[in-house]
Design an enzyme around this catalytic site. Structure first.
Site, PDB file in Angstrom:
ATOM      1  N   GLU A  56       1.039  -1.090   0.178  1.00  0.00           N
ATOM      2  CA  GLU A  56       0.165   0.562   0.184  1.00  0.00           C
ATOM      3  C   GLU A  56       1.224   1.353  -0.164  1.00  0.00           C
ATOM      4  OE1 GLU A  56      -2.467  -3.068   1.211  1.00  0.00           O
ATOM      5  OE2 GLU A  56      -0.586  -2.878   2.233  1.00  0.00           O
ATOM      6  N   VAL A  79       9.484  -6.089   4.675  1.00  0.00           N
ATOM      7  CA  VAL A  79       8.919  -7.355   4.567  1.00  0.00           C
ATOM      8  C   VAL A  79      10.273  -8.673   5.285  1.00  0.00           C
ATOM      9  CG1 VAL A  79       8.112  -8.742   2.309  1.00  0.00           C
ATOM     10  CG2 VAL A  79       8.336  -6.294   2.635  1.00  0.00           C
ATOM     11  N   ILE A  80       9.636  -9.086   6.059  1.00  0.00           N
ATOM     12  CA  ILE A  80      10.933 -10.393   6.171  1.00  0.00           C
ATOM     13  C   ILE A  80      10.182 -12.031   5.706  1.00  0.00           C
ATOM     14  CG2 ILE A  80      11.429 -11.878   8.078  1.00  0.00           C
ATOM     15  CD1 ILE A  80      10.690  -9.623   9.724  1.00  0.00           C
ATOM     16  N   THR A  84       7.536 -18.922   2.555  1.00  0.00           N
ATOM     17  CA  THR A  84       7.343 -19.078   0.366  1.00  0.00           C
ATOM     18  C   THR A  84       8.143 -17.995   0.438  1.00  0.00           C
ATOM     19  OG1 THR A  84       4.826 -17.105   0.968  1.00  0.00           O
ATOM     20  CG2 THR A  84       5.360 -20.060   0.844  1.00  0.00           C
ATOM     21  N   HIS A  86       6.221 -15.570  -1.268  1.00  0.00           N
ATOM     22  CA  HIS A  86       5.468 -14.124  -1.139  1.00  0.00           C
ATOM     23  C   HIS A  86       6.510 -12.898  -0.847  1.00  0.00           C
ATOM     24  CE1 HIS A  86       2.335 -12.138  -0.368  1.00  0.00           C
ATOM     25  NE2 HIS A  86       2.421 -11.630   0.511  1.00  0.00           N
ATOM     26  N   ARG A 125      19.429  -3.202  11.729  1.00  0.00           N
ATOM     27  CA  ARG A 125      18.857  -1.910  10.542  1.00  0.00           C
ATOM     28  C   ARG A 125      17.462  -0.682  10.509  1.00  0.00           C
ATOM     29  NH1 ARG A 125      20.285  -6.574   8.490  1.00  0.00           N
ATOM     30  NH2 ARG A 125      21.580  -6.458   5.911  1.00  0.00           N
TER      31      ARG A 125
END
Length: 155
Positions: A56, A79-80, A84, A86, A125
């Site tokens: 988004e 995003v970790i 999969t 994804h 990070r």
């Protein structure tokens, strides 16, 4: 030698929009805190928009960039990797959308969406020594001031 243009680390007079993903909130809150502290230290003004996840981010970043009210937009997300692929799709599409938002509006859109393999990498990070939120805020200031300088030069 011709002209040389570069951004500044002085954020006075700049307005920065920050778009933050709520997904992996513990990380994104730390990115945001560092970004806000950096903008405050450098004299920039900012607004924050929260979105559900990394996919988004581009839509809201584009809307804010196109509004004419901001010198730069900073996108923060995390995003970790799971079990999969994804996370690869999400990170890639977020990055593509953010780049497209900058291209379409002419406003710098700084991508600080972490794409990491595990929570430890994300934490590394978004810490005190290394924080991509801080780095993103500095990049937003540098690009915002550079674009302003180029406009003033008639470019």
């Amino acid at each position: 030698m011709g002209a040389v243009w570069q951004g500044s680390e002085d954020g006075r007079g700049l307005r920065i929009a920050i778009v933050v993903s709520r997904y992996n909130l513990g990380i994104t809150e730390r990115l945001l805190a560092a970004a806000e502290a950096t903008l405050r230290e450098r004299g920039a003004a900012w607004d924050v928009a929260w979105v559900p996840g990394a996919l988004e981010l581009p839509l809201v970043a584009r809307r804010l960039a196109a509004s004419g009210g901001y010198d730069a937009v900073l996108a923060l997300g995390c995003v970790i990797r799971g079990e999969t692929a994804h996370f690869e799709h999400v990170a890639r599409e977020a990055a593509h959308g953010l780049a497209r938002a900058a291209d379409e509006t002419g406003v710098p859109v700084i991508n600080q969406v972490l794409a990491v393999y595990d929570p430890a990498q994300a934490a590394a990070r978004a810490g005190d020594e290394v924080n991509r939120g801080r780095e993103g805020a500095l990049a937003a200031i540098a690009m915002g001031t550079l674009m302003r300088t180029l406009r003033e030069a008639g470019l």
